[in-house]
Enzyme design. Structure first.
Site, PDB file in Angstrom:
ATOM      1  N   GLY A  67       0.808  -1.210   0.000  1.00 29.27           N
ATOM      2  CA  GLY A  67       0.000   0.000   0.000  1.00 29.27           C
ATOM      3  C   GLY A  67       0.838   1.255   0.000  1.00 29.27           C
ATOM      4  O   GLY A  67       0.405   2.290  -0.501  1.00 29.27           O
TER       5      GLY A  67
ATOM      6  N   LYS B 155       3.208   1.056  -4.029  1.00 28.96           N
ATOM      7  CA  LYS B 155       2.283   0.254  -4.821  1.00 28.96           C
ATOM      8  C   LYS B 155       2.908  -0.277  -6.108  1.00 28.96           C
ATOM      9  O   LYS B 155       2.502  -1.322  -6.614  1.00 28.96           O
ATOM     10  CB  LYS B 155       1.036   1.080  -5.161  1.00 28.96           C
ATOM     11  CG  LYS B 155       0.143   1.374  -3.957  1.00 28.96           C
ATOM     12  CD  LYS B 155      -0.989   2.321  -4.334  1.00 28.96           C
ATOM     13  CE  LYS B 155      -1.942   2.520  -3.170  1.00 28.96           C
ATOM     14  NZ  LYS B 155      -2.756   1.319  -2.890  1.00 28.96           N
TER      15      LYS B 155
ATOM     16  N   SER C 217      -9.170  -6.481   0.671  1.00 30.66           N
ATOM     17  CA  SER C 217      -9.363  -5.036   0.649  1.00 30.66           C
ATOM     18  C   SER C 217     -10.856  -4.724   0.592  1.00 30.66           C
ATOM     19  O   SER C 217     -11.597  -5.355  -0.165  1.00 30.66           O
ATOM     20  CB  SER C 217      -8.664  -4.417  -0.565  1.00 30.66           C
ATOM     21  OG  SER C 217      -9.065  -3.074  -0.729  1.00 30.66           O
ATOM     22  N   PRO C 218     -11.310  -3.721   1.346  1.00 36.46           N
ATOM     23  CA  PRO C 218     -12.731  -3.369   1.307  1.00 36.46           C
ATOM     24  C   PRO C 218     -13.078  -2.417   0.170  1.00 36.46           C
ATOM     25  O   PRO C 218     -14.240  -2.012   0.040  1.00 36.46           O
ATOM     26  CB  PRO C 218     -12.943  -2.687   2.663  1.00 36.46           C
ATOM     27  CG  PRO C 218     -11.641  -2.048   2.965  1.00 36.46           C
ATOM     28  CD  PRO C 218     -10.585  -2.969   2.387  1.00 36.46           C
TER      29      PRO C 218
ATOM     30  N   THR D 194      -7.123  -3.600   6.253  1.00 35.93           N
ATOM     31  CA  THR D 194      -7.861  -2.522   6.909  1.00 35.93           C
ATOM     32  C   THR D 194      -9.285  -2.964   7.239  1.00 35.93           C
ATOM     33  O   THR D 194      -9.781  -3.956   6.707  1.00 35.93           O
ATOM     34  CB  THR D 194      -7.914  -1.284   6.007  1.00 35.93           C
ATOM     35  OG1 THR D 194      -8.498  -1.650   4.749  1.00 35.93           O
ATOM     36  CG2 THR D 194      -6.521  -0.734   5.769  1.00 35.93           C
TER      37      THR D 194
ATOM     38  N   GLY E 294      -4.318   1.921  11.395  1.00 33.56           N
ATOM     39  CA  GLY E 294      -3.708   2.654  12.492  1.00 33.56           C
ATOM     40  C   GLY E 294      -4.133   2.123  13.849  1.00 33.56           C
ATOM     41  O   GLY E 294      -4.701   1.028  13.957  1.00 33.56           O
TER      42      GLY E 294
ATOM     43  N   GLY F 217      -1.905  -1.229  13.285  1.00 31.12           N
ATOM     44  CA  GLY F 217      -1.755  -0.379  14.459  1.00 31.12           C
ATOM     45  C   GLY F 217      -0.423  -0.434  15.165  1.00 31.12           C
ATOM     46  O   GLY F 217      -0.303   0.050  16.290  1.00 31.12           O
TER      47      GLY F 217
ATOM     48  N   TYR G  72       2.888   0.617   8.506  1.00 38.08           N
ATOM     49  CA  TYR G  72       2.632   1.565   7.426  1.00 38.08           C
ATOM     50  C   TYR G  72       2.100   2.884   7.985  1.00 38.08           C
ATOM     51  O   TYR G  72       2.776   3.902   7.965  1.00 38.08           O
ATOM     52  CB  TYR G  72       1.678   0.960   6.393  1.00 38.08           C
ATOM     53  CG  TYR G  72       1.273   1.886   5.261  1.00 38.08           C
ATOM     54  CD1 TYR G  72       1.809   3.164   5.120  1.00 38.08           C
ATOM     55  CD2 TYR G  72       0.350   1.482   4.313  1.00 38.08           C
ATOM     56  CE1 TYR G  72       1.437   4.005   4.080  1.00 38.08           C
ATOM     57  CE2 TYR G  72      -0.032   2.314   3.270  1.00 38.08           C
ATOM     58  CZ  TYR G  72       0.508   3.574   3.162  1.00 38.08           C
ATOM     59  OH  TYR G  72       0.124   4.398   2.132  1.00 38.08           O
TER      60      TYR G  72
END
Length: 405
Positions: free
Chosen positions: A104, A107, A218-219, A290, A311, A340, A361
Site C-alpha cells: 500500500g 504500490k 481489501s474493502p 484494513t 492505524g 496499528g 505503514y
C-alpha cells in the site's frame, strides 16, 4: 452537450487535476529536498520539521511525496545495527529483523531501495493488478489525526503487471541489492475472471518475488472480500498452487493469504479448513488488512468516509485475530502481523500473540522514517528484558491471552 464535448471536458478536468497534484508534490518536494540536503541523517529534523510540513499537504499528495523521497533515496540511511536477537528465518531466507513495510505504501515498486535504506527487514510492494488502473475517484485518502489513523479507498490504483515487473527485474540486476521483496497481488476492478487475474500475477511475479500475497481482503474493490468465502477461496488457491507448480523458475515461491479483520470466527474456521488442504494450502498468512469498522475512534466527520481504516484503532482487533488464527492453525502456518503497530511494544504484542513477523505503514506517516529504528531497538530490548534469546522464541508464547474474552 454532445458526447465528444462531454468527453473532452472530462479529459480537460482530469488533466487540470493531475497538474494540480503535480504542483503540490513538486512544491512539497522542493521543501523536503532543501531540508534533507541541509540536515541529512538527523532524525530529529524529520520529527520536528519535515513530517509536520508534509502533513500540511493533502493526504494523497504527501503519500506521493514520501514515495518520491524513497525512490530518489532522500531519506536518512539507517545507521542502526540490528541486534542478533532480531535475526530470523523467513521462508528460507534470513532476515536481519522481522519488521517489514506493508503493501500500500510502494504500490508500484518504485521505492524499494529507499525503503531498504530505512532498515526494514523485508518489503512488500503492491497491490499490483494485471492491467494498469487509476483506482477510485479522488479524494480517496483521509487522515484522522486525533487517532493517528487513516481511511483509504484507493481501489487498487496500479501501474499494472508489466511496469512493476520491469522495475523488479532491474532491481534484481543490481549487484548490491539482496533485499527480500514480496509482491501483493490483486484483481482489476472490471475483470470478468477474478481468479485468472491472480493466476496471471503468480505467473508473472513468481520468478522475481521472494513471496507472493493473494489479497482478497481489501474493502475498496466491490466483491473482492467475497473471495474469502470457503468454496471461492478453495477454487482460487487451487488454481494459484497449480500455476505455482508449473513455473519454470522459483516454483517454491511462498504463497501468503491476506485476510480481513472483519471476519467472524466461523469465517476464520472455513478459511483454515481451506488452507490446510494440500491442493489449496498456503505458506503463510497476513493478518490483517484494513477494517470497515469505525470502533475505537474519536468523533470526526472524516470517520464517516467510506474505506478501510488503519492505524491504532485497528490494533486490538488485528492482534486478537492473530491469536485466533495462530490457535486455529496450531501455530503451524507463519503469520505476518499488521495493524496499528507504532512501537516495539506493539510489535512484541503481535509476536507473542502468534505473529512471526510484523509490518507497519500508517505509523510511518505520522512518525517518520526514524520510527523503524525505534521499533527495532525497543523490540530487541524487550526480548532481552523478558528473558528470550531470539525473536523466534517469543512467537505465540502468550497467544491465549489475546483471544476474545
Amino acid at each position: 452537450m454532445d458526447q465528444d464535448h462531454l468527453k473532452n471536458a472530462k479529459n480537460a478536468t482530469r488533466r487540470v487535476g493531475r497538474l494540480r497534484s503535480l504542483g503540490i508534490v513538486t512544491v512539497g518536494g522542493a521543501a523536503l529536498v532543501a531540508g534533507i540536503t541541509a540536515y541529512k541523517n538527523q532524525d530529529q529534523l524529520f520529527r520536528t520539521f519535515v513530517m509536520p510540513a508534509v502533513r500540511l499537504l493533502p493526504a494523497e499528495a504527501s503519500h506521493q511525496l514520501a514515495v518520491l523521497a524513497c525512490k530518489y533515496r532522500l531519506c536518512p540511511v539507517s545507521q542502526y545495527h540490528d541486534d542478533q536477537n532480531l535475526h530470523t528465518s523467513f521462508f528460507g531466507r534470513m532476515l536481519s529483523n522481522p519488521i517489514g513495510i506493508a503493501a500500500g505504501f510502494d504500490k508500484n515498486a518504485e521505492a524499494v531501495d529507499g525503503l531498504q535504506d530505512l532498515g526494514f527487514g523485508f518489503i512488500e510492494v503492491g497491490t499490483v493488478t494485471p492491467a494498469a488502473q487509476e483506482g477510485n475517484p479522488k479524494p480517496r485518502v483521509f487522515r484522522l489525526t486525533e487517532d493517528k489513523a487513516i481511511i483509504n479507498r484507493y481501489g487498487f490504483n496500479s501501474d499494472g503487471h508489466q511496469a512493476v515487473l520491469q522495475r523488479l527485474r532491474l532491481l534484481r540486476k543490481k549487484e548490491n541489492f539482496n533485499g527480500v521483496v514480496g509482491v501483493n497481488l490483486g484483481r482489476n476492478k472490471t475483470t470478468m475472471s477474478p481468479i485468472a487475474d491472480y493466476v496471471q500475477g503468480v505467473r508473472v511475479f513468481g520468478p522475481v518475488a521472494d513471496y507472493l500475497v493473494i489479497n482478497v481482503s481489501s474493502p475498496n474493490t466491490k466483491g473482492l472480500r467475497d473471495m474469502q468465502s470457503k468454496e471461492k477461496l478453495r477454487e482460487l488457491l487451487e488454481q494459484v498452487n497449480d500455476t505455482k507448480s508449473s513455473l519454470d523458475k522459483n516454483k517454491n515461491v511462498p504463497i501468503l493469504l491476506k485476510l480481513s479483520p472483519d471476519l467472524s470466527l466461523d469465517d476464520m474456521k472455513d478459511i483454515v479448513w481451506v488452507i490446510k488442504r494440500k491442493k489449496s494450502r498456503v505458506d503463510g498468512l497476513i493478518v490483517s488488512n484494513t477494517t470497515v469498522s469505525r470502533e475505537n475512534i474519536e468523533k470526526n466527520k472524516l470517520a464517516e468516509e467510506t474505506g478501510g481504516l488503519s492505524g491504532p484503532p485497528l490494533k486490538a482487533r488485528s492482534t486478537e485475530m492473530i491469536a485466533q488464527m495462530y490457535q486455529l492453525t496450531d501455530g503451524k502456518i507463519p503469520i505476518i502481523g499488521v495493524g496499528g503497530v507504532a512501537s516495539g511494544y506493539d510489535a512484541y504484542e503481535k509476536i507473542e500473540a502468534g505473529a512471526s513477523y510484523v509490518q507497519i505503514y500508517t505509523a510511518l506517516v505520522y512518525e517518520g522514517p526514524a520510527l523503524v529504528e525505534d521499533i527495532k531497538a525497543e523490540l530487541s530490548a524487550l526480548i532481552t528484558r523478558l528473558g528470550h534469546t531470539n525473536v523466534a522464541d517469543v512467537v505465540g508464547t502468550n497467544s491465549k491471552f489475546y483471544l476474545p474474552k
